[in-house]
Scaffold this active site. Sequence first.
Site, PDB file in Angstrom:
ATOM      1  N   SER A   1      90.886  69.114  47.271  1.00  0.00           N
ATOM      2  CA  SER A   1      90.072  69.872  48.217  1.00  0.00           C
ATOM      3  C   SER A   1      90.563  69.638  49.652  1.00  0.00           C
ATOM      4  O   SER A   1      91.713  69.931  49.957  1.00  0.00           O
ATOM      5  CB  SER A   1      88.600  69.493  48.045  1.00  0.00           C
ATOM      6  OG  SER A   1      87.759  70.416  48.687  1.00  0.00           O
TER       7      SER A   1
ATOM      8  N   ASP B   1      92.525  71.919  43.101  1.00  0.00           N
ATOM      9  CA  ASP B   1      91.403  72.829  43.317  1.00  0.00           C
ATOM     10  C   ASP B   1      91.142  73.142  44.781  1.00  0.00           C
ATOM     11  O   ASP B   1      90.000  73.053  45.262  1.00  0.00           O
ATOM     12  CB  ASP B   1      90.130  72.299  42.662  1.00  0.00           C
ATOM     13  CG  ASP B   1      89.250  73.442  42.155  1.00  0.00           C
ATOM     14  OD1 ASP B   1      89.806  74.369  41.543  1.00  0.00           O
ATOM     15  OD2 ASP B   1      88.027  73.420  42.377  1.00  0.00           O
TER      16      ASP B   1
ATOM     17  N   HIS C   1      84.320  71.311  40.549  1.00  0.00           N
ATOM     18  CA  HIS C   1      85.275  71.268  41.660  1.00  0.00           C
ATOM     19  C   HIS C   1      86.006  69.929  41.720  1.00  0.00           C
ATOM     20  O   HIS C   1      87.188  69.873  42.043  1.00  0.00           O
ATOM     21  CB  HIS C   1      84.530  71.527  42.971  1.00  0.00           C
ATOM     22  CG  HIS C   1      85.397  71.491  44.184  1.00  0.00           C
ATOM     23  ND1 HIS C   1      86.595  72.179  44.282  1.00  0.00           N
ATOM     24  CD2 HIS C   1      85.256  70.826  45.368  1.00  0.00           C
ATOM     25  CE1 HIS C   1      87.150  71.955  45.463  1.00  0.00           C
ATOM     26  NE2 HIS C   1      86.351  71.134  46.138  1.00  0.00           N
TER      27      HIS C   1
END
EC number: 3.1.1.-
Length: 386
Positions: free
Chosen positions: A156, A181, A349
């Site tokens: 992220s 991700d 996530h």
Amino acid sequence: MSALEKTMHLGRLPPRPPLPGSGSSQSGAKMRMGPGRKRDFSPVPWSQYFESMEDVEVENETGKDTFRVYKSGSEGPVLLLLHGGGHSALSWAVFTAAIISRVQCRIVALDLRGHGETKVKNSEDLSAETMAKDVGNVVEAMYGDLPPPIMLIGHSMGGAIAVHTASSNLVPSLLGLCMIDVVEGTAMDALNSMQNFLRGRPKTFKSLENAVEWSVKSGQIRNLESARVSMVGQVKQCEGITSPEGSKSIVEGIIEEEEEDEEGSESVNKRKKEDDMETKKDHPYTWRIELAKTEKYWDGWFRGLSNLFLSCPIPKLLLLAGVDRLDKDLTIGQMQGKFQMQVLPQCGHAVHEDAPDKVAEAVATFLIRHRFAEPIGGFQCVFPGC
């Protein structure tokens, strides 16, 4: 709408995860009702997953900053791990144990500024440029002018910082790059809902166990093992503050919602009594970093990220929780073979926390394919189709 956007839309919580080890034919609620099935939400120390911890001092114009790193391994390339916003280096704990058992490598998991146990003079400066420089400075402080081969792996926000670090040539011995991700298009779209998502989280927790429980039941971390070590790095103890009733109701509301469909009310009433009997002498816990106050830096983390990633002249790996996350630039780049991509379905996530073995397998295969590392323990590469 991507899974990440759905998660953050109006602060709604993602689907509840199944219990670790539960099969598809048996619900998590029923599994927990059985004797001896009660889940343990107590925190686990970092030392169960990492071999050592170090506070790395970095000198700058305003004095000295101290960056916390966790390490494992003694041979092979260094995998420098950068966590996502609000998380810490401890989010890589279970992944570290998994990758160390597959390939010869060294792990350095870093608490970025403003996060975890890192102490800097200006913890509010979370610009991509500053954090990328931090990574380069930590590498120099640890290894001097002759650093070992290093692969940057980031999740992220950490994935974006890894790309900015690589594109600015701040790690001279860089041999590979992995983003987990994070895709520019999806991230930029999701920013509009980020504040609502953050407002939907409880502000405080009455204990570390309570924080771990919330993270699992809310779906923020779908792997209980990882949550028990990771959440320690996300929250801190408040001094001299008693737990607000509002925050307590938010957290217990999740617990009650999870249990309301279970057969019988006896276990629910027992759970409530246990909560009421817990000692009140402990101060509540709150988030280590107020992510809502970092909003001015969000755009800088992600804008232009896809082209920066594609322009890095090193082998690249992109791990995603869903193929719907790909934006136009990355779709074209993937079709042109500019990077290796693998989709790990049924993950939230926090892919590296939800499925640490699958992520370790993908990273190990990448390292062996490019002859960056040697397999150990009879590890067999599994080459993805995409």
